[in-house]
Design an enzyme around this catalytic site. Structure first.
Site, PDB file in Angstrom:
ATOM      1  CE  LYS A 159      -4.447  -1.625   1.134  1.00 38.81           C
ATOM      2  NZ  LYS A 159      -5.436  -1.853   2.153  1.00 38.81           N
ATOM      3  NE  ARG A 174      -7.787  -8.019   0.241  1.00 40.40           N
ATOM      4  CZ  ARG A 174      -7.273  -7.345  -0.791  1.00 40.40           C
ATOM      5  NH1 ARG A 174      -6.201  -6.604  -0.630  1.00 40.40           N
ATOM      6  NH2 ARG A 174      -7.840  -7.408  -1.980  1.00 40.40           N
TER       7      ARG A 174
END
Ligand code: HH2
Length: 278
Positions: free
Chosen positions: A221, A255
């Site tokens: 991210k 995740r």
């Protein structure tokens, strides 16, 4: 020991679970989207599974800032052929969607987990999942994907995220969803600045109502880009380190895009923790 019920699967929560990302989009933020490439998508899912994912998370609509939204038809066309193939292996499959029609079709096709970045916020979503035995991941997001990173703002990000997740959990319980089917997620980078994300990661265990399992989605991210100065394709090391730190702060599900590397890191952590109890 606590466990997570996920359709016909049950996971004892005595070790962190790896949720492998399978993006069936044309425009995912990390450039790994495989929309319309059936064989490549199935092969990618197979590799994630063989590398040690416990659950595969299939998503057919990108949620990156500025992403184009997909219609129900587009999302189902991208999703269902791969979902059906992967379910036929006897693998627990999660579907990352916020559309009730897609949830219903995914559950009918064998999905074991619904991962909703709007925490079942769309009308009818609670009813669709409460009538099944799937697990549910309730994620916090401020705003909506198109504009969420424009100007995120909180009084106290930790208590606001925890309070939102608490309300969504209570709504699920009131709708008859058993607690052992619920997962919560603070939603890293979903309407959060770098500082907001760091506050949430530092005190991760405090976001979980009822001591529910926490999913951390940090992989590749932008916050890791900001911290490392690296483009999205070079964030594997930062992602694995962040995953490990999240586990140390209470995450039970990770995740991730890089399953094998995450699994290696977890093996080292598990060995270290075992020594502590000898
Ligand atoms: N992050 C993304 C998508 N879905 N679901 C949960 N529960 N938590 C997350 O942090 C999360 C999520 C974004 O990652 P990715 O799917 O790789 O990208 P895109 O949404 O652009 O397809």
């Amino acid at each position: 020991m606590k466990s997570l019920r996920c359709g016909s699967y049950r996971f004892p929560l005595d070790r962190p679970l790896i949720v492998g990302v399978v993006n069936l989009t044309p425009d995912s933020f990390s450039g790994d989207g495989l929309a319309g490439k059936h064989a490549a998508a199935v092969a990618h899912a197979r590799r994630q599974w063989e590398e040690g994912a416990d659950i595969l998370d299939l998503g057919a609509e990108s949620s990156r800032p500025g992403a184009m939204s997909a219609t129900v038809g587009e999302e189902l066309d991208r999703l269902l052929p791969v979902l059906e193939a992967v379910c036929s292996w006897g693998v627990p499959v999660s579907v990352d969607t916020c559309k009730t029609e897609v949830m219903a079709a995914a559950l009918a096709a064998g999905a074991s987990l619904i991962n909703d970045i709007t925490a079942l916020g769309h009308p009818g979503a609670l009813e669709v999942v409460s009538g099944s035995d799937c697990a549910i991941c309730l994620m916090h997001m401020q705003g909506e994907p198109r504009t969420m990173q424009a100007d995120p703002s909180y009084g106290d990000v930790l208590s606001e995220v925890a309070s939102f997740l608490g309300q969504r959990v209570e709504a699920c319980v009131a709708a008859g969803i058993e607690e052992d089917r619920l997962i919560v997620d603070p939603g890293f980078c979903f309407g959060k600045t770098l500082e907001h994300n760091l506050v949430l990661l530092r005190s991760l265990e405090r976001v979980a109502p009822r001591g529910l399992p926490i999913l951390a989605g940090l992989s590749r991210k932008s916050m890791l880009g900001a911290l490392s100065g690296r483009p999205v394709g070079e964030r594997q090391v930062a992602s694995v380190v962040a995953a490990l730190l999240a586990v140390q702060r209470g995450a039970q599900l990770l995740r991730v895009h890089d399953v094998a590397a995450t699994k290696d890191a977890l093996a080292v952590l598990a060995a270290l923790n075992e020594g502590e109890t000898l």
